[in-house]
Design an enzyme around this catalytic site. Structure first.
Site, PDB file in Angstrom:
ATOM      1  N   ASP A 225       1.175  -1.266   0.112  1.00 23.93           N
ATOM      2  CA  ASP A 225      -0.132   0.099  -0.138  1.00 23.93           C
ATOM      3  C   ASP A 225       0.905   1.232  -0.181  1.00 23.93           C
ATOM      4  OD1 ASP A 225      -2.508  -1.473   0.071  1.00 23.93           O
ATOM      5  OD2 ASP A 225      -2.268  -1.688   2.329  1.00 23.93           O
ATOM      6  N   LEU A 226       0.986   1.874  -1.272  1.00 21.52           N
ATOM      7  CA  LEU A 226       1.851   3.053  -1.311  1.00 21.52           C
ATOM      8  C   LEU A 226       1.942   4.275  -0.213  1.00 21.52           C
ATOM      9  CD1 LEU A 226       4.265   4.082  -3.013  1.00 21.52           C
ATOM     10  CD2 LEU A 226       2.377   5.666  -4.388  1.00 21.52           C
ATOM     11  N   ASP A 227       2.899   4.283   0.308  1.00 26.62           N
ATOM     12  CA  ASP A 227       2.977   5.353   1.416  1.00 26.62           C
ATOM     13  C   ASP A 227       2.199   5.218   2.605  1.00 26.62           C
ATOM     14  OD1 ASP A 227       5.311   6.525   0.160  1.00 26.62           O
ATOM     15  OD2 ASP A 227       3.966   8.107  -0.827  1.00 26.62           O
ATOM     16  N   GLU A 228       1.585   4.027   2.962  1.00 30.97           N
ATOM     17  CA  GLU A 228       0.819   3.803   3.931  1.00 30.97           C
ATOM     18  C   GLU A 228       1.178   2.912   5.056  1.00 30.97           C
ATOM     19  OE1 GLU A 228      -3.330   3.170   2.732  1.00 30.97           O
ATOM     20  OE2 GLU A 228      -3.409   4.750   1.163  1.00 30.97           O
TER      21      GLU A 228
END
Length: 283
Positions: A225-228
């Protein structure tokens, strides 16, 4: 000096955990140097970090065997680390070198208890910088056609160099779910964090155009989950009306470098335990 170790664990919260762990260490001839604990009412889990020493390294197998039994009794997820060992890092970078430069200097000056085993990049810009610290540099260019092969080279490098932690020091490539899974729990990313959020190119210029009064940075574990991923460390810096976009870039770069260094230090000192999508970070 007596060899020292760090025990980290999490388990369902119940009475007697600290008593049993400290008793086990006492019976094994160990001396507790520092201990921190946290019970999370929301998740119902208990978290513990214990720094202790033992008479000789030969006692380690005995301690591990006893911890295995205790871990099964309390349904613990636990790890035992040799505190004297320096973690081996692989740093990934693209065309912004402030975080890489900061990590190289902190490592060289012994501010961080790590060894940077290699630097890898999709560009050649910082080969000279890595070389000035006698750190091997690997140029791994990325294209739509070779992305899978390039990521395999990163995985091979991690295995060959026995890497403990991969640091994305402004590495401007999205990692595939396969690579994220391969590096799960041992890859940290740094990025700017603004209110409001500015995506795409030149976020500091976007922030300046909107007249923001605060900028910041976030370091987190890498997930698909990109940047999460679970957040490790954050910080902010004040902005005023007289600052130019260039001033914001410089201030943001300083903040990113400091936040990333703190996150790396927390990880290699085994101060971070995962609590679902959150982290417990012992100071």
């Amino acid at each position: 000096m007596r060899p020292d170790f760090i025990l980290t664990l999490s388990c369902p919260d119940r009475t007697g955990i600290v008593y049993r762990v400290s008793g086990l260490l006492f019976e094994s001839g160990c001396n507790i140097l520092d201990a921190q604990q946290f019970g999370d009412d929301e998740s119902g889990r208990f978290f513990l970090r214990v720094h202790f020493d033992m008479s000789t390294s030969g006692d380690e197998p005995v301690v591990r065997a006893r911890l295995q039994g205790l871990g099964e009794e309390f349904a613990m997820q636990w790890e035992l680390h040799d505190a004297r060992r320096r973690a081996r890092l692989l740093v990934l970078v693209s065309k912004q070198g402030h975080c890489l430069n900061d990590l190289l200097f902190r490592t060289h000056s012994r501010q961080l208890k790590v060894d940077i085993a290699a630097v890898a990049s999709n560009h050649n810009d910082f080969a000279g910088l890595a070389g000035s610290y006698t750190v091997p540099f690997h140029h791994l260019p990325v294209s739509a056609e070779n992305r899978e092969q390039q990521e395999q080279q990163i995985i091979d490098l991690v295995e060959r160099e026995r890497i403990d932690l991969v640091v994305l020091a402004r590495y401007m490539q999205i990692l595939s779910p396969r690579l994220c899974q391969a590096l799960s729990g041992r890859a940290i990313n740094i990025h700017h964090s603004f209110l409001p959020s500015f995506k795409g190119a030149q976020p500091y210029h976007q922030a300046h155009a909107r007249g923001v009064k605060i900028i910041g940075a976030t370091a987190h574990y890498v997930t698909s989950d990109l940047d999460e991923g679970p957040i490790i460390e954050q910080d902010v810096a004040r902005v005023d009306h007289a600052m130019t976009p260039r001033d914001l870039v410089q201030l943001g770069s300083d903040t990113e470098s400091q936040v990333l260094a703190r996150a790396v230090r927390r990880h290699v000192e085994h101060r971070i335990l995962l609590n679902g999508h959150r982290t417990v970070v012992f100071r």
